[in-house]
Design an enzyme around this catalytic site. Structure first.
Site, PDB file in Angstrom:
ATOM      1  N   THR A   1       0.822  -1.212   0.000  1.00  0.00           N
ATOM      2  CA  THR A   1       0.000   0.000   0.000  1.00  0.00           C
ATOM      3  C   THR A   1       0.854   1.258   0.000  1.00  0.00           C
ATOM      4  O   THR A   1       0.499   2.265  -0.626  1.00  0.00           O
ATOM      5  CB  THR A   1      -0.933   0.004   1.223  1.00  0.00           C
TER       6      THR A   1
ATOM      7  N   THR B   1       0.946  -4.390   4.180  1.00  0.00           N
ATOM      8  CA  THR B   1       0.595  -4.765   5.552  1.00  0.00           C
ATOM      9  C   THR B   1      -0.078  -6.133   5.667  1.00  0.00           C
ATOM     10  O   THR B   1      -0.017  -6.757   6.719  1.00  0.00           O
ATOM     11  CB  THR B   1      -0.329  -3.714   6.188  1.00  0.00           C
ATOM     12  N   ASP B   2      -0.725  -6.598   4.595  1.00  0.00           N
ATOM     13  CA  ASP B   2      -1.553  -7.803   4.731  1.00  0.00           C
ATOM     14  C   ASP B   2      -0.752  -9.032   5.116  1.00  0.00           C
ATOM     15  O   ASP B   2      -1.216  -9.865   5.899  1.00  0.00           O
ATOM     16  CB  ASP B   2      -2.330  -8.064   3.433  1.00  0.00           C
TER      17      ASP B   2
ATOM     18  N   SER C   1       1.130  -7.235  -1.177  1.00  0.00           N
ATOM     19  CA  SER C   1       1.679  -8.257  -0.277  1.00  0.00           C
ATOM     20  C   SER C   1       0.831  -9.519  -0.230  1.00  0.00           C
ATOM     21  O   SER C   1       1.297 -10.560   0.245  1.00  0.00           O
ATOM     22  CB  SER C   1       1.858  -7.701   1.138  1.00  0.00           C
TER      23      SER C   1
END
Length: 333
Positions: free
Chosen positions: A12, A85-86, A54
């Site tokens: 992101t 972040t995932d 990710s």
């Protein structure tokens, strides 16, 4: 001034609107241009390793990131990795096993909003990551996010949109960063002058996660036996197996073990871990099959550690020994 290398992988923080949703498109140099104050902390260089959402990052990419650090380790004083972040907690855990005992800091960060937006958390997270990386007492793999410094083996994403997305599970945060000031909660690990990290370059990715729900049968476990080398069974509470030691699930587990496969039991409960010895439905199963138990490991740590362990050995005794050997406080029995 210290030399810090930023390795960009996408996520992101690097995303732009594509017309079909956000997609990584911003380069490593463009990311750095949004936070010029980093140049006051250190000499920084950047490398674009990949530019992926990710969701698409997995074991192959973890090995590539670890190898990129290894190839450049002697040329820099620390590393900052930008990441989506995932799956960031999985990558942080995986790197903790692939790069062990590092006297130099390896910091993973990202953001919930693109660095190109005005109301983003990306600029703060990136600055904080470099602030942590230049400190002389920073070592090993850490995740820095929303002012928190979390051990790579203890991080978990718990919020999908909020800036305080990550928590340190069942272990204190390493430190916090407030207004650019680093406040440590844990004493830094001492390293002797000239200490070198240990790098690993093998993972076994045929690891299955099976989360149990009430009334679930054993068919899936039986059907998947030939496709995977190991399974992590997420059960309920402190740990138990529906049907006990003689039920259908136990029979399916026995087939896995007879085929030379590995089974790890853990809980679905986010905090405080498992203890299969508490209830009969857990104790008898564990004793009968000599199962390994994840205790208070995070799912991210248990899964990536199992991949690392199986990448090193197929011997059952060595698998057990390596899985229970603590790495960066990943398991406390």
């Amino acid at each position: 001034m210290k030399r810090i290398l930023m390795l960009a992988t996408g996520g992101t923080i690097a995303s732009m609107e594509s017309g079909h949703g956000l997609s990584p498109a911003i380069t490593s140099e463009e990311i750095l241009s949004h936070v010029p104050s980093v140049g006051e902390l250190c000499q920084v260089e950047a490398v674009q390793l990949m530019n992926l959402d990710s969701t698409n990052v997995g074991p192959e990419h973890w090995l590539n990131i670890a190898n990129a650090v290894r190839e450049r380790y002697d040329s820099y004083d620390g590393f900052v990795i930008t990441h989506g972040t995932d799956t960031m907690a999985y990558t942080a855990a995986a790197l903790s096993y692939l790069i062990q005992d590092s006297p130099k800091p390896i910091v993973i960060t990202g953001s919930q909003k693109s660095i190109a937006l005005d109301d983003t958390d990306a600029r703060r997270n990136l600055y904080d990551s470099f602030r942590y990386a230049v400190d002389r007492d920073s070592h090993d793999v850490s995740l820095v996010f929303d002012g928190r410094v979390i051990l790579g083996t203890r991080a978990r994403k718990e919020r999908s949109k909020s800036f305080n997305a990550f928590s340190s599970v069942d272990y204190p945060e390493r430190a916090v960063i407030r207004d650019g000031k680093l406040i440590r909660y844990l004493a830094p690990r001492p390293y002797a002058y000239g200490a070198e990290p240990v790098f690993y370059d093998r993972l076994e990715d045929r690891v299955l996660l099976l989360t149990l729900i009430p009334g679930m049968g054993a068919e899936a476990l039986g059907l998947l036996k030939d496709r995977y080398q190991a399974v992590i069974l997420q059960s309920f509470g402190v740990g138990g197996l529906p049907g006990g030691e003689n039920g259908p699930l136990a029979q399916a587990m026995e087939e896995w073990l007879l085929a030379g496969k590995t089974i790890v039991m853990m809980t679905q409960v986010p905090y405080e871990g498992s203890d299969m010895s508490v209830y009969q439905v857990g104790q008898q199963v564990k004793e009968r099959f000599q199962l390994m138990e994840a205790y208070n490991m995070t799912l991210e740590a248990a899964a990536t550690k199992l991949m690392w362990v199986l990448g090193q050995t197929g011997d059952p005794r060595e698998i057990r020994e390596l899985f229970y050997r603590p790495v960066q406080f990943d398991v406390i029995q």
